[in-house]
Motif scaffolding. Sequence first.
Motif, PDB file in Angstrom:
ATOM      1  N   LEU A 123     118.191  -2.065 129.610  1.00  0.00           N
ATOM      2  CA  LEU A 123     117.659  -3.137 130.072  1.00  0.00           C
ATOM      3  C   LEU A 123     118.879  -4.299 130.331  1.00  0.00           C
ATOM      4  O   LEU A 123     119.749  -4.664 129.492  1.00  0.00           O
ATOM      5  CB  LEU A 123     116.791  -4.109 128.776  1.00  0.00           C
ATOM      6  CG  LEU A 123     115.576  -3.441 128.598  1.00  0.00           C
ATOM      7  CD1 LEU A 123     114.723  -4.143 127.351  1.00  0.00           C
ATOM      8  CD2 LEU A 123     114.638  -3.229 129.920  1.00  0.00           C
ATOM      9  N   THR A 132     116.573  -9.043 132.655  1.00  0.00           N
ATOM     10  CA  THR A 132     115.211  -8.506 132.144  1.00  0.00           C
ATOM     11  C   THR A 132     114.713  -9.806 131.488  1.00  0.00           C
ATOM     12  O   THR A 132     115.182 -10.600 130.664  1.00  0.00           O
ATOM     13  CB  THR A 132     115.582  -7.359 130.826  1.00  0.00           C
ATOM     14  OG1 THR A 132     116.543  -6.623 131.299  1.00  0.00           O
ATOM     15  CG2 THR A 132     114.019  -6.919 130.593  1.00  0.00           C
ATOM     16  N   THR A 133     113.214  -9.908 131.853  1.00  0.00           N
ATOM     17  CA  THR A 133     112.524 -10.790 131.180  1.00  0.00           C
ATOM     18  C   THR A 133     111.432 -10.320 130.073  1.00  0.00           C
ATOM     19  O   THR A 133     111.319  -9.143 130.083  1.00  0.00           O
ATOM     20  CB  THR A 133     111.377 -11.610 132.407  1.00  0.00           C
ATOM     21  OG1 THR A 133     110.566 -10.460 132.745  1.00  0.00           O
ATOM     22  CG2 THR A 133     112.237 -12.052 133.471  1.00  0.00           C
ATOM     23  N   GLU A 154     108.337 -10.489 130.144  1.00  0.00           N
ATOM     24  CA  GLU A 154     107.222  -9.821 130.931  1.00  0.00           C
ATOM     25  C   GLU A 154     107.613  -8.642 131.446  1.00  0.00           C
ATOM     26  O   GLU A 154     106.832  -7.448 131.262  1.00  0.00           O
ATOM     27  CB  GLU A 154     106.819 -10.732 131.993  1.00  0.00           C
ATOM     28  CG  GLU A 154     106.109 -12.065 131.815  1.00  0.00           C
ATOM     29  CD  GLU A 154     107.366 -12.953 131.217  1.00  0.00           C
ATOM     30  OE1 GLU A 154     108.487 -12.890 131.570  1.00  0.00           O
ATOM     31  OE2 GLU A 154     106.822 -13.928 130.272  1.00  0.00           O
ATOM     32  N   ASP A 155     108.961  -8.314 131.673  1.00  0.00           N
ATOM     33  CA  ASP A 155     109.605  -6.992 132.306  1.00  0.00           C
ATOM     34  C   ASP A 155     109.336  -5.856 131.127  1.00  0.00           C
ATOM     35  O   ASP A 155     108.746  -4.905 131.431  1.00  0.00           O
ATOM     36  CB  ASP A 155     110.943  -6.887 132.633  1.00  0.00           C
ATOM     37  CG  ASP A 155     111.181  -7.894 134.012  1.00  0.00           C
ATOM     38  OD1 ASP A 155     110.274  -7.998 134.845  1.00  0.00           O
ATOM     39  OD2 ASP A 155     112.308  -8.046 134.086  1.00  0.00           O
ATOM     40  N   LEU A 179     106.842  -2.843 130.853  1.00  0.00           N
ATOM     41  CA  LEU A 179     107.384  -1.127 130.699  1.00  0.00           C
ATOM     42  C   LEU A 179     106.665  -0.665 129.500  1.00  0.00           C
ATOM     43  O   LEU A 179     106.317   0.408 129.516  1.00  0.00           O
ATOM     44  CB  LEU A 179     108.735  -1.253 130.474  1.00  0.00           C
ATOM     45  CG  LEU A 179     109.600  -1.610 131.830  1.00  0.00           C
ATOM     46  CD1 LEU A 179     111.222  -1.884 131.538  1.00  0.00           C
ATOM     47  CD2 LEU A 179     109.692  -0.488 132.603  1.00  0.00           C
ATOM     48  N   ARG A 197     114.496   0.934 137.275  1.00  0.00           N
ATOM     49  CA  ARG A 197     113.460   0.707 136.233  1.00  0.00           C
ATOM     50  C   ARG A 197     112.218   0.032 136.852  1.00  0.00           C
ATOM     51  O   ARG A 197     111.341  -0.479 136.313  1.00  0.00           O
ATOM     52  CB  ARG A 197     114.025   0.178 135.023  1.00  0.00           C
ATOM     53  CG  ARG A 197     114.525  -1.040 135.031  1.00  0.00           C
ATOM     54  CD  ARG A 197     114.848  -1.956 133.978  1.00  0.00           C
ATOM     55  NE  ARG A 197     115.673  -2.894 133.798  1.00  0.00           N
ATOM     56  CZ  ARG A 197     115.207  -4.185 134.211  1.00  0.00           C
ATOM     57  NH1 ARG A 197     113.689  -4.337 134.394  1.00  0.00           N
ATOM     58  NH2 ARG A 197     116.031  -5.159 134.337  1.00  0.00           N
ATOM     59  N   LEU A 219     108.758  -1.154 138.025  1.00  0.00           N
ATOM     60  CA  LEU A 219     107.723  -0.859 137.289  1.00  0.00           C
ATOM     61  C   LEU A 219     106.647   0.097 137.995  1.00  0.00           C
ATOM     62  O   LEU A 219     106.117   1.147 137.632  1.00  0.00           O
ATOM     63  CB  LEU A 219     106.977  -2.193 137.105  1.00  0.00           C
ATOM     64  CG  LEU A 219     105.955  -2.120 135.873  1.00  0.00           C
ATOM     65  CD1 LEU A 219     106.255  -1.641 134.606  1.00  0.00           C
ATOM     66  CD2 LEU A 219     105.184  -3.274 136.017  1.00  0.00           C
TER      67      LEU A 219
END
Length: 463
Positions: A307, A311-312, A314-315, A319, A286, A288
């Motif tokens: 996820l 996973t943050t 922001e991630d 996405l 995944r 970006l």
Amino acid sequence: MTKVSVDTAQLPFQPGPKPTADTYGLDEWRNLTADQQPTWAEHPDFSSSIEELSTVPPLVFAGEVDTLKARLAEVAQGRAFFLQGGDCAETFEGATADKITARVQTLLQMAAVLTYGASMPVVKMGRMAGQFSKPRSSNDETRDGLTLPTFRGEMVNGFDFTEEARVHDPNRMVRGYHTSASTLNLIRAFTGGGFADLRHVHSWNMGFASNPAHSRYESMAREIDRAVKFMEACGADFDALKTTELFTGHEALLLDYERALTRIDSRTHRPYGTSGHFLWIGERTRGLDDAHVDLLSRLENPIGVKLGPSTTAEDALALIDKLDPHRIPGRLTFITRMGAGKIRENLPRVVEAVEGSGAKVVWVSDPMHGNTVSTPSGFKTRNFDDVVDEVRGFFEVHQAIGSHPGGLHVEMTGDDVAECLGGAAAVEEAHFADRYETLCDPRLNHMQSLEIAFLVAGYLARD
Ligand SMILES: O=C[C@H](O)[C@H](O)COP(=O)(O)O
Ligand SMILES: C=C(OP(=O)(O)O)C(=O)O
Ligand SMILES: [Mn+2]
């Protein structure tokens, strides 16, 4: 998928010349990092396999994909629930009428229980008719001093531990296409031909009467029966219950395959992935700016992204910007798989950020992939209690934030396998010797699948 009811007059038909792949940048991914891909570009049959896949009929139709988009928009807005289930890795040999029937029956039973518990429609989807490729943690596998390429799903190579079987063979994509077509054909026949009739839900469960979870299912089945009879007596139209919608989805891992099956729809002139209604991007691919996100961002299909625990917020927001720039409810499904021990701590900040951004994503719990452990004798397994604990954590987090716990994604089968430990029928490691059949991750068996459906139905009833 049956009962397609798209009003073509409402579609944004584009007059003029049909756009091409270039119009939509469908080959831009070729310039980007693509992880977990087979090494088969130099194989003598690579070009002919791709050519064949580029001209075969679509496995699913754009109108069906549009119907799914409408259904997932309902889930995203809290008015429906989404159930995804099937093998970790489908096999060519396992695409028999009996095994497909058992899986579809189990999924429909689960859906009936969930519909009753949730008092809302359930969007049903098989991890079926396309789930033939696997991302792996390691490129190689060593046994008794021999090192060979790891098994990557039957669309890439064979499971047998021989040099010959482990070659990445593009002809397998073509076989995967045909196996998907025959699987889909049976699914369509079942779901459109009276097999899904809710009035038969009870008899489907024969043969498992000795299981402790069975009695619980029987009592709810009796309640459903009573509700059906009540509605029938009131004059409800039961022809509508004889058919059902069952969509298909898989991890869109093999970009060669997904690209070859991408078609520009003649009605809308938009690109659709036609290998399955729903395509998802795995936890390992995944990135970006990577190829998987790029290709899927250009397709009309609803897209999922797994996820994991790292996973943050922001991630997740990034996405959304890439995959759902127009903020279409249900366009994007986040399938969280953080592990029972981490979900309560790591999920809230992701959900809060996404809900605060105004995007309307579908939240789905995959309670399998964060809870895989290996036994000392080398079997990959999952404890049923951990699976249940992750689902419970998922519901707790969404209930605390006020977001909709929209769905469940499980690796399951309709057969009486022994791959995950525990559950009401108390599967133990000793049972693995005879009943461990998966080629990749351990699946819930028929009874464990029903059990989890009851548990989730209970959470939904309280929601
Ligand atoms: O299904 C998911 C992955 O393919 C799988 O969990 C990877 O397993 P591995 O760590 O055995 O490669
Ligand atoms: C590979 C899978 O999952 P994840 O990408 O979440 O690890 C899977 O769904 O089988
Ligand atoms: Mn898996």
